[in-house]
Design an enzyme around this catalytic site. Structure first.
Site, mmCIF file in Angstrom:
data_model
loop_
_atom_site.group_PDB
_atom_site.id
_atom_site.type_symbol
_atom_site.label_atom_id
_atom_site.label_comp_id
_atom_site.label_asym_id
_atom_site.label_seq_id
_atom_site.Cartn_x
_atom_site.Cartn_y
_atom_site.Cartn_z
ATOM 1 N N GLU A 7 -4.562 3.051 2.553
ATOM 2 C CA GLU A 7 -3.693 3.025 1.361
ATOM 3 C C GLU A 7 -2.261 3.267 1.810
ATOM 4 O O GLU A 7 -1.716 4.356 1.665
ATOM 5 C CB GLU A 7 -4.111 4.058 0.311
ATOM 6 C CG GLU A 7 -3.325 3.853 -0.979
ATOM 7 C CD GLU A 7 -3.699 4.792 -2.112
ATOM 8 O OE1 GLU A 7 -2.764 5.283 -2.788
ATOM 9 O OE2 GLU A 7 -4.900 5.029 -2.334
ATOM 10 N N HIS A 9 1.671 1.653 1.736
ATOM 11 C CA HIS A 9 2.408 0.821 0.790
ATOM 12 C C HIS A 9 3.642 0.170 1.394
ATOM 13 O O HIS A 9 4.227 0.669 2.354
ATOM 14 C CB HIS A 9 2.826 1.674 -0.409
ATOM 15 C CG HIS A 9 1.663 2.375 -1.046
ATOM 16 N ND1 HIS A 9 0.764 1.716 -1.838
ATOM 17 C CD2 HIS A 9 1.245 3.674 -0.987
ATOM 18 C CE1 HIS A 9 -0.154 2.577 -2.256
ATOM 19 N NE2 HIS A 9 0.109 3.766 -1.741
ATOM 20 N N HIS A 162 -6.048 0.593 -7.162
ATOM 21 C CA HIS A 162 -5.014 1.622 -7.047
ATOM 22 C C HIS A 162 -4.598 2.092 -8.441
ATOM 23 O O HIS A 162 -4.603 1.313 -9.402
ATOM 24 C CB HIS A 162 -3.796 1.071 -6.301
ATOM 25 C CG HIS A 162 -2.760 2.111 -6.006
ATOM 26 N ND1 HIS A 162 -1.773 2.429 -6.912
ATOM 27 C CD2 HIS A 162 -2.572 2.914 -4.934
ATOM 28 C CE1 HIS A 162 -1.019 3.393 -6.404
ATOM 29 N NE2 HIS A 162 -1.482 3.706 -5.204
ATOM 30 N N ASP A 286 -1.401 7.327 2.506
ATOM 31 C CA ASP A 286 -0.576 7.091 1.314
ATOM 32 C C ASP A 286 0.908 7.038 1.672
ATOM 33 O O ASP A 286 1.766 7.495 0.918
ATOM 34 C CB ASP A 286 -0.827 8.143 0.244
ATOM 35 C CG ASP A 286 -0.489 7.655 -1.160
ATOM 36 O OD1 ASP A 286 -0.113 6.481 -1.317
ATOM 37 O OD2 ASP A 286 -0.585 8.462 -2.103
#
Length: 323
Positions: A7, A9, A162, A286
């Site tokens: 995860e 981004h 998500h 993250d």
């Protein structure tokens, strides 16, 4: 030990000029640290790789940051998904040993979304897709979205679900009445994102999606968005009532994978481990919203065997994504 995070981004130029404008405006209110975060979102090259090296991260599977394309009208979503995916594909092509991709999808047009998923998987080697929650209050259990799942199963790739903000009416009912910043955080990363995603997963199960597509795999973050804690309680809805082929808990153990995504909390991890087993757990940081170094340190301290640490760090991701 190889490490793969799932995860992680990024933001393309088209996103930052479109649905990401609000994100940029919010960042401008929070000074230098927020500006640095925005810079990290836009970087899918040497600077990001240097941070990965410093933290001990070998491969990031990148996905478009929230709110993604999901709140756009169909034509705008189609255009942004293509721009974003092409931007990411160029980065993956340049750094194939360090980056992989989850495709952004124009969920407002499921047939186009299915086509875009196929394009990115077959032509660019993407490993699945990311969906940032509901589309304007419409959830993935709706038969409208079946083309997306059909293609994911055909292509043998997972969907990463998500979080996104709850629909406006839910925010007004359940999260309003406080200062704007408290409402935003309560409806977002403080609580609402996670409950919203958990409800979304429950709706997908109750809608019979996994009975229709038993090989479908969905990935969720944040140590399961609260679902592991409630996993056994969900079986209060028996199969005779739900008309499903398996108990609710079975789908959560057999069709869902779970990542850390910033939840570096040992008790939460242990609950997840005990409820679903090590084979369902995937490493993630993250980034850039949370620290890669902190995630790696947490991974190294987990109270698990060396073999299980290897499964979480890379083995489970290799199996799920064909890496």
């Amino acid at each position: 030990m190889r490490t793969i995070t799932l995860e992680e981004h990024f933001a393309s130029p088209g996103f930052l000029e479109g649905p990401g404008k609000e994100l940029k405006e919010q960042a401008s209110k929070f000074g230098a640290s927020a500006a640095q975060l925005m810079g990290r979102l836009g970087n899918v090259g040497d600077e990001r790789i240097a941070e990965m090296d410093a933290a001990g991260i070998d491969l990031q599977v990148l996905s478009l940051t929230s709110p993604g394309t999901e709140q756009l009208a169909a034509a705008d979503a189609v255009a942004l998904a293509r721009e974003t995916n092409d931007f990411l594909a160029a980065a993956v092509q340049k750094h194939p040993t360090r980056f992989a991709g989850f495709a952004a999808l124009p969920t407002a047009d499921p047939d186009k979304a299915a086509e875009e998923l196929e394009r990115m998987v077959r032509q660019h080697g993407f490993k699945g897709a990311v969906v940032n929650g509901h589309h304007r209050g419409r959830y993935l259990d709706d038969p409208f979205f079946r083309p997306i799942f059909e293609h994911a199963v055909e292509l043998k790739v997972p969907i990463y679900l998500h979080p996104t903000k709850p629909p406006k009416a839910v925010i007004e009912t359940s999260y309003a009445g406080f200062s704007p910043i408290v409402t935003d955080l309560l409806a977002g990363p403080g609580w609402g994102w996670h409950i919203e995603t958990a409800i979304h997963v429950i709706r997908i199960i109750l809608g019979g999606t996994f009975d229709r597509y038993p090989e479908l795999q969905i990935v969720i973050g944040h140590m399961g968005e609260g679902l592991p804690f409630m996993l056994q309680r969900l079986d209060v809805m028996p199969m005779a009532m739900t008309k499903l082929q398996r108990p609710m808990s079975a789908y959560l153990r057999e069709n869902i994978h779970y990542t850390f995504s910033g939840f570096n909390f040992t008790p939460t991890f242990l609950d997840l481990l005990l409820e679903v087993g090590v084979e369902r757990i995937l490493f993630s940081a993250d980034y850039p919203y949370a620290s890669m170094a902190a995630a790696r340190s947490f991974l190294d301290r987990l109270p698990v065997s060396a073999a299980d640490r290897e499964r979480i760090a890379h083995g489970n991701a290799e199996r799920l994504l064909g890496l």
